[in-house]
Motif scaffolding. Structure first.
Motif, PDB file in Angstrom:
ATOM      1  N   SER A 141       0.744  -1.298   0.104  1.00 22.66           N
ATOM      2  CA  SER A 141      -0.046  -0.018  -0.080  1.00 22.66           C
ATOM      3  C   SER A 141       0.906   1.133  -0.089  1.00 22.66           C
ATOM      4  O   SER A 141       0.209   2.321   0.023  1.00 22.66           O
ATOM      5  N   THR A 142       2.215   1.068  -0.034  1.00 27.04           N
ATOM      6  CA  THR A 142       2.999   2.571   0.072  1.00 27.04           C
ATOM      7  C   THR A 142       2.748   3.150  -1.447  1.00 27.04           C
ATOM      8  O   THR A 142       2.957   4.224  -1.732  1.00 27.04           O
ATOM      9  N   ILE A 143       2.343   2.399  -2.450  1.00 26.87           N
ATOM     10  CA  ILE A 143       2.125   2.745  -3.859  1.00 26.87           C
ATOM     11  C   ILE A 143       0.914   3.825  -3.762  1.00 26.87           C
ATOM     12  O   ILE A 143       0.958   4.483  -4.606  1.00 26.87           O
ATOM     13  N   LYS A 144       0.211   3.627  -2.713  1.00 26.28           N
ATOM     14  CA  LYS A 144      -0.719   4.663  -2.633  1.00 26.28           C
ATOM     15  C   LYS A 144      -0.457   5.991  -2.518  1.00 26.28           C
ATOM     16  O   LYS A 144      -1.178   7.104  -2.964  1.00 26.28           O
ATOM     17  N   GLY A 197      -7.527   2.587   2.230  1.00 24.48           N
ATOM     18  CA  GLY A 197      -8.585   2.055   2.169  1.00 24.48           C
ATOM     19  C   GLY A 197      -8.447   1.692   0.549  1.00 24.48           C
ATOM     20  O   GLY A 197      -8.633   2.505  -0.429  1.00 24.48           O
ATOM     21  N   ASN A 198      -8.693   0.375   0.471  1.00 18.84           N
ATOM     22  CA  ASN A 198      -8.556  -0.166  -1.023  1.00 18.84           C
ATOM     23  C   ASN A 198      -9.970   0.198  -1.821  1.00 18.84           C
ATOM     24  O   ASN A 198     -10.029   0.596  -3.111  1.00 18.84           O
ATOM     25  N   ASP A 199     -11.010   0.469  -1.007  1.00 16.00           N
ATOM     26  CA  ASP A 199     -12.216   0.738  -1.577  1.00 16.00           C
ATOM     27  C   ASP A 199     -12.248   2.303  -2.100  1.00 16.00           C
ATOM     28  O   ASP A 199     -12.521   2.625  -3.139  1.00 16.00           O
ATOM     29  N   CYS A 200     -11.194   3.113  -1.342  1.00 13.06           N
ATOM     30  CA  CYS A 200     -11.076   4.444  -1.808  1.00 13.06           C
ATOM     31  C   CYS A 200     -10.165   4.656  -3.130  1.00 13.06           C
ATOM     32  O   CYS A 200     -10.256   5.328  -3.808  1.00 13.06           O
ATOM     33  N   ALA A 201      -9.226   3.927  -3.101  1.00 11.32           N
ATOM     34  CA  ALA A 201      -8.439   3.709  -3.866  1.00 11.32           C
ATOM     35  C   ALA A 201      -9.038   3.362  -5.486  1.00 11.32           C
ATOM     36  O   ALA A 201      -8.785   3.947  -6.460  1.00 11.32           O
ATOM     37  N   MET A 202     -10.217   2.485  -5.146  1.00 14.17           N
ATOM     38  CA  MET A 202     -10.911   2.195  -6.626  1.00 14.17           C
ATOM     39  C   MET A 202     -11.759   3.165  -7.156  1.00 14.17           C
ATOM     40  O   MET A 202     -12.205   3.398  -8.212  1.00 14.17           O
ATOM     41  N   VAL A 203     -12.519   4.139  -5.980  1.00 15.55           N
ATOM     42  CA  VAL A 203     -13.068   5.389  -6.410  1.00 15.55           C
ATOM     43  C   VAL A 203     -12.288   6.175  -6.972  1.00 15.55           C
ATOM     44  O   VAL A 203     -12.630   6.631  -7.992  1.00 15.55           O
ATOM     45  N   ILE A 204     -11.237   6.331  -6.485  1.00 15.31           N
ATOM     46  CA  ILE A 204     -10.193   7.365  -7.006  1.00 15.31           C
ATOM     47  C   ILE A 204      -9.888   7.164  -8.329  1.00 15.31           C
ATOM     48  O   ILE A 204      -9.917   7.797  -9.296  1.00 15.31           O
ATOM     49  N   ALA A 205      -9.602   5.618  -8.648  1.00 18.65           N
ATOM     50  CA  ALA A 205      -9.257   5.236  -9.892  1.00 18.65           C
ATOM     51  C   ALA A 205     -10.428   5.484 -10.953  1.00 18.65           C
ATOM     52  O   ALA A 205     -10.030   5.846 -12.195  1.00 18.65           O
ATOM     53  N   ARG A 206     -11.729   5.135 -10.613  1.00 23.43           N
ATOM     54  CA  ARG A 206     -12.818   5.538 -11.232  1.00 23.43           C
ATOM     55  C   ARG A 206     -12.708   6.996 -12.044  1.00 23.43           C
ATOM     56  O   ARG A 206     -12.780   7.395 -12.900  1.00 23.43           O
ATOM     57  N   LEU A 208     -10.461   8.975 -12.007  1.00 25.72           N
ATOM     58  CA  LEU A 208      -9.149   9.116 -12.882  1.00 25.72           C
ATOM     59  C   LEU A 208      -9.161   8.641 -14.451  1.00 25.72           C
ATOM     60  O   LEU A 208      -8.453   8.674 -15.236  1.00 25.72           O
ATOM     61  N   GLY A 209     -10.568   7.917 -14.544  1.00 30.40           N
ATOM     62  CA  GLY A 209     -10.599   7.280 -15.829  1.00 30.40           C
ATOM     63  C   GLY A 209     -10.770   5.795 -16.071  1.00 30.40           C
ATOM     64  O   GLY A 209     -10.618   5.311 -17.096  1.00 30.40           O
ATOM     65  N   GLY A 210     -10.616   5.108 -15.015  1.00 29.83           N
ATOM     66  CA  GLY A 210     -10.544   3.710 -14.810  1.00 29.83           C
ATOM     67  C   GLY A 210      -9.317   3.086 -14.513  1.00 29.83           C
ATOM     68  O   GLY A 210      -8.375   3.709 -14.360  1.00 29.83           O
ATOM     69  N   VAL A 211      -9.180   1.831 -13.999  1.00 26.56           N
ATOM     70  CA  VAL A 211      -8.055   1.206 -13.427  1.00 26.56           C
ATOM     71  C   VAL A 211      -6.976   1.372 -14.395  1.00 26.56           C
ATOM     72  O   VAL A 211      -5.751   1.971 -14.095  1.00 26.56           O
ATOM     73  N   GLU A 212      -7.100   0.949 -15.826  1.00 21.13           N
ATOM     74  CA  GLU A 212      -5.533   0.932 -16.819  1.00 21.13           C
ATOM     75  C   GLU A 212      -5.548   2.472 -17.032  1.00 21.13           C
ATOM     76  O   GLU A 212      -4.311   2.814 -16.875  1.00 21.13           O
ATOM     77  N   SER A 236      -4.287   0.127  -5.856  1.00 20.80           N
ATOM     78  CA  SER A 236      -4.467  -0.022  -4.304  1.00 20.80           C
ATOM     79  C   SER A 236      -2.902  -0.374  -3.825  1.00 20.80           C
ATOM     80  O   SER A 236      -2.891  -0.345  -2.612  1.00 20.80           O
ATOM     81  N   GLY A 237      -2.206  -1.348  -4.502  1.00 16.90           N
ATOM     82  CA  GLY A 237      -1.114  -1.948  -3.947  1.00 16.90           C
ATOM     83  C   GLY A 237      -1.170  -3.347  -3.859  1.00 16.90           C
ATOM     84  O   GLY A 237      -0.167  -3.903  -3.297  1.00 16.90           O
TER      85      GLY A 237
END
Length: 431
Positions: A141-144, A197-206, A208-212, A236-237
């Motif tokens: 999770s340090t990649i966050k 929070g991995n849930d927060c990471a995925m919301v942020i990714a959306r 920003l345009g999606g995971v990829e 999320s890491g």
């Protein structure tokens, strides 16, 4: 009788030098010669206490996975290891895979269990000491921190956001989001850094345009900073094929983040009132989920370790314990990184972090073994731009990058042949 004593001695010395060079060349050029053979009690894929790294077992690739988290999806392949950078970013002394310490620092703290670690001056960027600074490890999770940098560049923090079911059901640590809750991007970035929070990471990714698209932006930002050992493979890491970073890279990324006032404020927050959400209609009898006081997962901050500025934790089965953070010790702001570590009965990971901070704070002025060369952004609205060395050619990952083996062996052969010819000429001249 021919007097050959001097010539034989010269040729013998020449052969000895050639032998040393050949052995050294093979050891440097063949990555299999760099791997530490399993010793007593060593389990492949599991970090033993204070694992040896002098022979560069992780120069080009991360330690072996212990689960199936990095098995590619059907039809996909595992990305090749990132190219090696020679000379290494940060200075020539960082080419070591063992421990390097600046003059006047003394010995590193005892009982450190991390395979890689780094201690630096946050303000000047001077690296004070390191172990395997460019070895490739998983960030967890340090990649966050890298995700937060991208989010703070692109998202309006006060904009409202919704949370989708796939996001609030993401595995791992959670901010506690739910359907029909009223959230903002500020809540998401805060939950990302405070509660991991991995849930927060995925919301942020959306957002920003999606995971990829998000991974593309994260990796572009890492390259922009000169963090060339880093590849984000999940926002999320969570472990995924190709995930990679190094102690040097995490230090560069965290230092850039700490130059952003908003990041610095959030990473140093101990408590935050995180919004709740109403009962879930699909769950009979589900109660209301009120707002709650989110507490940082950074124990040093929660326990008010003197001078702590903030930090980001991480853990997965493959990455083991990871940490990057900063604290003011005396007149210096010390930055530390820990990768692929463990807590033991006699030395918790937090105790090891405290020891590294205190040790770094005692470093004499001017102490350095290298530099965190990435430029830092004084204005968070202007992303830092760093000239990046041309990537290494797509040679096989086994190449050490230090020497061209064929060239060195050719020079050695010429040296030996020349010596033999010299001896032959001298011998013939005595007939």
């Amino acid at each position: 009788m021919i007097a050959l004593g001097d010539d034989v001695r010269r040729l013998t010395a020449l052969a000895q030098i050639a032998g040393v060079l050949i052995i050294g060349t093979v050891a440097l050029g063949n990555s299999s010669a760099w791997a530490d053979p399993p010793g007593p009690g060593h389990v492949v894929g599991v970090n033993p206490t204070t694992p040896p790294t002098d022979h560069c077992p992780h120069r080009s690739a991360t330690p072996p996975a212990v689960d199936t988290s990095e098995v590619p999806k059907p039809g996909a392949t595992t990305p090749r290891p990132l190219p090696l950078q020679m000379p290494p970013a940060g200075g020539p002394r960082l080419s070591t895979c063992g421990v390097v310490v600046a003059d006047g620092m003394g010995q590193p703290p005892a009982r450190l269990t991390s395979a890689a670690w780094l201690v630096a001056d946050l303000g000047t960027g001077d690296i004070l000491a390191a172990k395997d600074p460019h070895g490739r490890y998983r960030p967890a999770s340090t990649i966050k921190v890298l995700l937060a940098l991208v989010a703070l560049d692109e998202l309006h923090l006060d904009a409202p956001v919704s949370v989708h079911r796939a996001e609030y059901e993401t595995e791992g640590d959670s901010c506690g989001t739910g359907p029909r809750g009223h959230y903002t991007n500020r809540d998401m970035v805060t939950g990302l850094l405070m509660a991991s929070g991995n849930d927060c990471a995925m919301v942020i990714a959306r957002q920003l345009g999606g995971v990829e698209a998000t991974l593309g932006k994260m990796n572009a930002r890492a390259k922009d900073l000169g963090a060339l050992d880093t590849r984000a493979a999940s926002p999320s890491g969570l472990d995924a094929p190709g995930m990679s970073t190094s102690a040097y890279d995490l230090a560069v990324i965290f230092r850039a983040a700490m130059a952003n006032p908003t990041f610095r404020e959030i990473i140093g927050t101990r408590q935050y009132r995180f919004p709740g959400y109403p009962p879930r209609p699909e769950i009979p009898g589900d109660p209301d989920h009120p707002a709650y006081e989110m507490v940082t997962s950074n124990n040093l901050l929660a326990e008010r370790f003197p001078g702590v500025l903030g930090g980001k934790t991480g853990y997965t089965d493959d990455a083991l314990k990871t940490y990057v953070g900063a604290a003011r010790v005396g007149s210096r702001e010390v930055l530390i990184v820990q990768l692929y570590g463990l807590s033991t009965e006699s030395s918790s990971y937090w105790a090891q972090a405290k020891d590294l901070f205190r040790w770094g704070g005692r470093a004499p002025r001017g102490a350095t073994v290298g530099t965190l060369a990435g430029r830092q952004a004084a204005d968070p609205a202007t992303p830092p731009r760093v000239p990046v060395a041309a990537p290494a050619s797509p040679a096989p990952a086994e190449s050490s990058g230090l020497f061209d083996n064929s060239l060195v062996l050719g020079l050695i052969a010429a040296l030996v042949v020349g010596g033999l010819g010299f001896l032959g000429i001298r011998t013939l001249s005595r007939h």
